[in-house]
Structures are given as structure tokens and as C-alpha cells.
Design a protein around this motif. Structure first.
Motif, PDB file in Angstrom:
ATOM      1  N   PRO A  33       0.830  -1.216   0.000  1.00 37.48           N
ATOM      2  CA  PRO A  33       0.000   0.000   0.000  1.00 37.48           C
ATOM      3  C   PRO A  33       0.863   1.264   0.000  1.00 37.48           C
ATOM      4  N   GLY A  34       0.491   2.215  -0.838  1.00 33.96           N
ATOM      5  CA  GLY A  34       1.206   3.479  -0.903  1.00 33.96           C
ATOM      6  C   GLY A  34       2.517   3.416  -1.647  1.00 33.96           C
ATOM      7  N   ARG A  35       2.840   2.252  -2.200  1.00 34.82           N
ATOM      8  CA  ARG A  35       4.107   2.111  -2.939  1.00 34.82           C
ATOM      9  C   ARG A  35       3.810   1.393  -4.255  1.00 34.82           C
ATOM     10  N   PRO A  36       3.285   2.094  -5.224  1.00 34.56           N
ATOM     11  CA  PRO A  36       2.866   1.466  -6.474  1.00 34.56           C
ATOM     12  C   PRO A  36       4.013   0.759  -7.190  1.00 34.56           C
ATOM     13  N   TYR A  37       3.627  -0.229  -7.979  1.00 29.36           N
ATOM     14  CA  TYR A  37       4.600  -0.990  -8.772  1.00 29.36           C
ATOM     15  C   TYR A  37       5.466  -0.068  -9.608  1.00 29.36           C
ATOM     16  N   ALA A  38       6.772  -0.293  -9.560  1.00 26.09           N
ATOM     17  CA  ALA A  38       7.726   0.467 -10.365  1.00 26.09           C
ATOM     18  C   ALA A  38       8.903  -0.448 -10.678  1.00 26.09           C
ATOM     19  N   TYR A  39       9.591  -0.145 -11.746  1.00 24.56           N
ATOM     20  CA  TYR A  39      10.755  -0.942 -12.096  1.00 24.56           C
ATOM     21  C   TYR A  39      11.831  -0.881 -11.005  1.00 24.56           C
ATOM     22  N   GLY A  40      11.880   0.224 -10.285  1.00 22.69           N
ATOM     23  CA  GLY A  40      12.903   0.366  -9.266  1.00 22.69           C
ATOM     24  C   GLY A  40      12.601  -0.343  -7.967  1.00 22.69           C
ATOM     25  N   ASN A  41      11.335  -0.783  -7.756  1.00 24.57           N
ATOM     26  CA  ASN A  41      11.009  -1.429  -6.480  1.00 24.57           C
ATOM     27  C   ASN A  41      10.424  -2.820  -6.621  1.00 24.57           C
ATOM     28  N   ASN A  42      10.362  -3.344  -7.835  1.00 19.13           N
ATOM     29  CA  ASN A  42       9.768  -4.663  -8.027  1.00 19.13           C
ATOM     30  C   ASN A  42      10.419  -5.353  -9.225  1.00 19.13           C
ATOM     31  N   PRO A  43      10.751  -6.643  -9.132  1.00 20.54           N
ATOM     32  CA  PRO A  43      11.437  -7.326 -10.232  1.00 20.54           C
ATOM     33  C   PRO A  43      10.528  -7.788 -11.360  1.00 20.54           C
ATOM     34  N   TRP A  44       9.213  -7.615 -11.233  1.00 21.38           N
ATOM     35  CA  TRP A  44       8.304  -8.158 -12.241  1.00 21.38           C
ATOM     36  C   TRP A  44       8.506  -7.452 -13.576  1.00 21.38           C
ATOM     37  N   ARG A  45       8.738  -8.238 -14.629  1.00 20.26           N
ATOM     38  CA  ARG A  45       8.886  -7.732 -15.995  1.00 20.26           C
ATOM     39  C   ARG A  45       8.113  -8.640 -16.945  1.00 20.26           C
ATOM     40  N   GLY A  46       7.237  -8.059 -17.735  1.00 17.92           N
ATOM     41  CA  GLY A  46       6.479  -8.860 -18.684  1.00 17.92           C
ATOM     42  C   GLY A  46       7.353  -9.633 -19.638  1.00 17.92           C
ATOM     43  N   ALA A  47       8.472  -9.036 -20.041  1.00 17.52           N
ATOM     44  CA  ALA A  47       9.375  -9.690 -20.993  1.00 17.52           C
ATOM     45  C   ALA A  47      10.000 -10.952 -20.426  1.00 17.52           C
ATOM     46  N   GLU A  48      10.067 -11.054 -19.107  1.00 18.09           N
ATOM     47  CA  GLU A  48      10.690 -12.214 -18.476  1.00 18.09           C
ATOM     48  C   GLU A  48       9.661 -13.187 -17.907  1.00 18.09           C
ATOM     49  N   VAL A  49       8.552 -12.651 -17.395  1.00 21.40           N
ATOM     50  CA  VAL A  49       7.522 -13.504 -16.812  1.00 21.40           C
ATOM     51  C   VAL A  49       6.710 -14.202 -17.889  1.00 21.40           C
ATOM     52  N   SER A  50       6.319 -13.464 -18.923  1.00 21.28           N
ATOM     53  CA  SER A  50       5.458 -14.053 -19.944  1.00 21.28           C
ATOM     54  C   SER A  50       5.728 -13.487 -21.328  1.00 21.28           C
ATOM     55  N   PRO A  51       6.921 -13.736 -21.875  1.00 21.73           N
ATOM     56  CA  PRO A  51       7.144 -13.375 -23.281  1.00 21.73           C
ATOM     57  C   PRO A  51       6.318 -14.294 -24.174  1.00 21.73           C
ATOM     58  N   MET A  52       6.311 -14.040 -25.440  1.00 24.53           N
ATOM     59  CA  MET A  52       5.660 -14.969 -26.354  1.00 24.53           C
ATOM     60  C   MET A  52       6.271 -16.370 -26.191  1.00 24.53           C
ATOM     61  N   ALA A  53       5.407 -17.393 -26.220  1.00 26.04           N
ATOM     62  CA  ALA A  53       5.823 -18.794 -26.100  1.00 26.04           C
ATOM     63  C   ALA A  53       6.436 -19.122 -24.740  1.00 26.04           C
ATOM     64  N   ALA A  54       6.176 -18.293 -23.719  1.00 24.21           N
ATOM     65  CA  ALA A  54       6.644 -18.612 -22.368  1.00 24.21           C
ATOM     66  C   ALA A  54       6.171 -20.000 -21.981  1.00 24.21           C
TER      67      ALA A  54
END
Length: 456
Positions: free
Chosen positions: A377-398
Motif C-alpha cells: 500500500p502506498g508504494r505502487p509498482y515500479a521498475y525500481g522497487n519490483n522485479p516483475w517484468r512482462g518480458a521475463e515472466v510471460s514473453p511470447m511462447a513462455a
């Protein structure tokens, strides 16, 4: 297609966004933007690349041999689902051309967009592309090279290979490409591959009636709407859109476009930019990279990743609405492996073909790398605070693959069973509550997984 008029949404939920951003706004803003130069520019449309390879896999413990494999795979690269973004970009370009307001760069964009749309239309909007088919063919051939004794055993025992899909044409075509490659790599498998069956409850669960609560969440949840509106309303979003527009249109014309119109145009252009690599065979002469700088493309990729994160990934701390529905898929993975160990599963392999809407929740439910951290809460998702990346979690053919290994039973001792998981073909540990057979090992006792892979 992504939201193309986020500023109006921001106005509609400004009060909710204000509450969400009262705490931690500065740190979230400081860290919101892309942090890795040259990466993350295509998000979940990133073409597939295997993350493991020969020589990088652990040997199974002594006495264990592979007896079964199963996977869950996203469809491969595809055409965009419709012409909406292309039509929107071309409409603005035509108006600018009529006013003599295109820059030299802007004058080059229209032909590129028309070529991309023509290729997508000829293929069929939403359909698997040649690149997508090749992604699955090569994945299948690498599976055979990784598990030659399993492939030989399936052929020798005349075990079946079950194939399940969402029923959506691009998923069915992905299954056909994958199984066709299996048969070409080992012709003895050809007669053992079953015809694909459709199971929407398993592989298209996000659209099924039993998940109406999830559908309502995506459509109208105030917490979701608020946080996405706040992210969209970051000043850098409008600044990025303005930069995109001023590179393509002369100043007097650019000034006539409202901030909302600039953002709508820029986001539509980004959707085309991120879709183009998936059609590299059908549209080999299309190159949209000159029209967005890497920095600007990264910002729009971040906006798309934020939407994916909150709608399909770990989302909000304390809420499981985005991923608990993937329990049906995790349960099926376990059930198929258990049935094989019990001797009631006559398949040598079970192959499943689905979508990002299933892969991303499953990754979050299983706590796979990059999908372990919800937003506080109060700390929205950002590249600097969370490792989630669409390119790595679910690229095409993941893909997520489980390989089952068995030991030979001896007098007074039944066979033992171990499971190894690959995520995008990289050996991957199960979540921390699961204990491997030895420290640093990627092999887990099947019974251990039955107990540690609990879920809501």
C-alpha cells in the motif's frame, strides 16, 4: 489493445488515486521509470528466447531416469488482435499530411504502419505468426535433445502424448507447431500424439463464469482503477508522449493536439512498435524502431507492465484475486505427475497451450522468479522497487515444464519420484517452502511438492 486514453480515466478516479499516492509518492515516483537501458521495450510481446541450454542442466540423482514430462506454454508470437491502433495512428498522420505538418521522420511512418497492417490482415488478426510457430518448433526440438531417453521410452512403450489447448486458434496453431516438430525430430512419436482437445476451464480460465469475480475486478475495482490512473498520470507519461509527437509533427500541428490526444497517439504507436517483431517474417521490411527512442519505448513498456502486473500478476499485497484462479492449473500439473507415479496415467507427456492471462497468474501463484512480490500500500509498482517484468515472466511462447524422474524399485523398496521444473527452459527452484533433495539441487520429491504447493 491497451488503454489509449488514460488521462480521462485518471480524472474519473482522481480521488482514489490521491488516496493511494498520499504515502510513499516520492519514492514511487523516483523509481517508477525504466532502469535498465536497452531492455524491457516490448513487454509481454517480447519474442521468445530460451533461458537455458546444453551444459547448463544438473544431472538427475543417481538411479533416476525421466519417465514423464508436462508443460504449460503460452502461444507463440502473433499478429495484433485488430487494426485499431494502426487505424488511429494513420488517421492522425493523414490529418498532419493534409496540413503539411509531417517532419521527415513522420513522413516515413505511414508506409511502415500500412505494411504492418497489411501483413497482419493477410495472416489474420490475432493469429500465430511464422515466428511464433518457429518458437514452438524449436522449443519442442530442444525438449527432445534434453530428454532423449524419455523420448525413446515413450516410443518404445507406445505411450500417448496428450495435447490440450484453450481452443483459441493461435493456441491450437502453437500446439500443432510443437507436436509437428516432436514428430519430425522423432518419427516414432507421430502415431502417439493425440489430437488436441479444448479445455477452457483449465487453459482459458480467466474468461469462464466461475471467475466472474476476477472479471469484475478488472472491469471496475476501485483500487485497481486508482493505482493505474495514478501511474498513467505521472508527469513523465505526458512528457514522453509529447516527445514522440514533436519528433513526428511540426510544432504548430503538435500544439493543436491536446495532451490526451498526444498520449492516445503515442500509446497506439507503441502498441504497433511492440507488435512488429512478432511479424518479422510476414513484414520483413517493417522497422518501427526509428519512431520511438529506446528511452520512450521503455516508458510505455513500463506502463503496459504496470497494467499486466496489477491485472494478471502479483498485484496488491493481501489480495489474491489475480492469481488464485490459476489453482486449477497448478492442481492439474500435480495430478498428472501423481497419476503417472501411481501408474494410472498412460501418457508419456501432457502438453498444454494457453495465454498470458493464464501464465502470469500461474507464475504468481507458484512464486516463480520475478513474480514473488506484490505491491505494498502506498508504494505502487515500479521498475525500481519490483522485479516483475512482462518480458521475463510471460514473453511470447513462455513455458513452464515439469519433468518426472523415477528410480528403479528394489526388493522391499518402491520406486521414488523426483520433479524438476524448467521456466522458459531454465532450471528453476520451486518456492522456498519446498525443500529440494539436496542443497542447491533443482530436484524435488514428488511427495514434497504435494505438501508444499498449497494455494488459496
Amino acid at each position: 489493445m491497451k488503454r489509449t486514453a488514460p488521462l480521462s480515466t485518471a480524472m474519473a478516479v482522481s480521488l482514489a488515486a490521491g488516496v493511494l499516492f498520499t504515502t510513499g509518492t516520492a519514492s514511487a515516483g523516483e523509481q517508477a521509470g525504466p532502469s535498465r537501458a536497452g531492455r524491457d521495450v516490448y513487454g509481454t510481446k517480447t519474442p521468445y528466447a530460451p533461458q537455458g541450454g546444453p551444459g547448463r542442466y544438473q544431472d538427475a540423482p543417481e538411479g533416476f531416469v525421466p519417465v514423464f514430462t508436462e508443460n504449460v506454454a503460452r502461444h507463440g508470437s502473433r499478429a495484433m488482435t485488430d487494426s485499431g491502433d494502426g487505424d488511429a495512428v494513420l488517421a492522425v498522420l493523414r490529418t498532419a499530411q493534409d496540413h503539411g505538418a509531417l517532419t521527415g521522420l513522420g513522413a516515413r511512418l505511414g508506409p511502415q504502419v500500412r505494411s504492418l497492417l497489411a501483413a497482419a490482415s493477410a495472416l489474420g488478426y490475432g493469429n500465430l505468426s511464422a515466428r511464433g510457430a518457429e518458437e514452438h518448433r524449436q522449443t519442442a526440438l530442444r525438449l527432445e535433445r534434453r530428454l532423449p531417453t524419455l523420448v525413446a521410452g515413450i516410443a518404445a512403450r507406445h505411450e500417448s502424448i496428450a495435447v490440450e489447448t484453450s481452443g483459441v486458434p493461435r493456441a491450437v496453431a502453437s500446439a500443432d507447431a510443437f507436436t509437428g516438430a516432436l514428430a519430425s525430430g522423432e518419427p516414432a512419436l507421430a502415431g502417439l500424439i493425440k489430437a488436441p482437445v479444448t479445455d477452457k476451464n483449465l487453459l482459458y480460465f480467466h474468461k469462464q463464469p466461475q471467475n466472474a469475480d476476477y472479471q469484475a475486478y478488472v472491469k471496475s475495482d476501485p483500487q485497481l482503477a486508482g493505482v493505474l490512473a495514478g501511474i498513467d498520470a505521472d508527469p513523465r507519461t505526458a512528457e514522453t508522449a509529447h516527445r514522440v509527437v514533436t519528433r513526428l509533427f511540426r510544432g504548430d500541428f503538435a500544439a493543436t493536439l491536446s495532451a490526451r490526444a498526444q498520449l492516445s497517439f503515442a500509446r497506439s504507436l507503441y502498441q504497433l512498435y511492440s507488435a512488429a517483431p512478432d511479424l518479422s517474417v510476414e513484414a520483413p521490411d517493417v522497422d518501427l524502431t526509428p519512431f520511438l527512442t529506446p528511452h520512450d519505448a521503455q516508458w510505455f513498456a513500463y506502463l503496459d507492465d504496470a497494467e499486466e502486473f496489477y491485472e494478471k500478476g502479483p498485484a496488491f499485497s493481501g489480495r489474491t484475486i489475480t492469481y488464485r484462479m490459476a489453482g486449477v492449473l497448478l492442481d492439474d500439473l500435480l495430478a498428472q505427475a501423481e497419476a503417472k507415479a501411481a501408474g494410472t496415467n498412460r501418457n508419456g507427456a501432457v502438453l498444454r497451450f494457453t495465454h498470458a492471462e493464464e501464465i502470469e497468474p500461474l507464475a504468481a501463484l507458484m512464486g516463480l522468479p520475478g513474480s514473488t512480490e506484490p505491491a505494498e500500500p502506498g508504494r505502487p509498482y515500479a521498475y525500481g522497487n519490483n522485479p516483475w517484468r512482462g518480458a521475463e515472466v510471460s514473453p511470447m511462447a513462455a513455458n513452464i515444464q515439469w519433468d518426472l524422474f523415477a528410480s528403479t524399485p528394489s526388493e522391499g523398496r518402491p520406486a521414488g519420484y523426483l520433479v524438476r521444473m524448467l521456466y522458459n527452459e531454465k532450471e528453476t527452484a520451486f518456492k522456498q517452502s519446498c525443500k529440494p533433495v539436496a542443497k542447491g539441487s533443482y530436484f524435488y520429491e514428488l511427495n514434497e511438492l504435494k505438501h508444499c504447493l498449497t494455494h488459496p
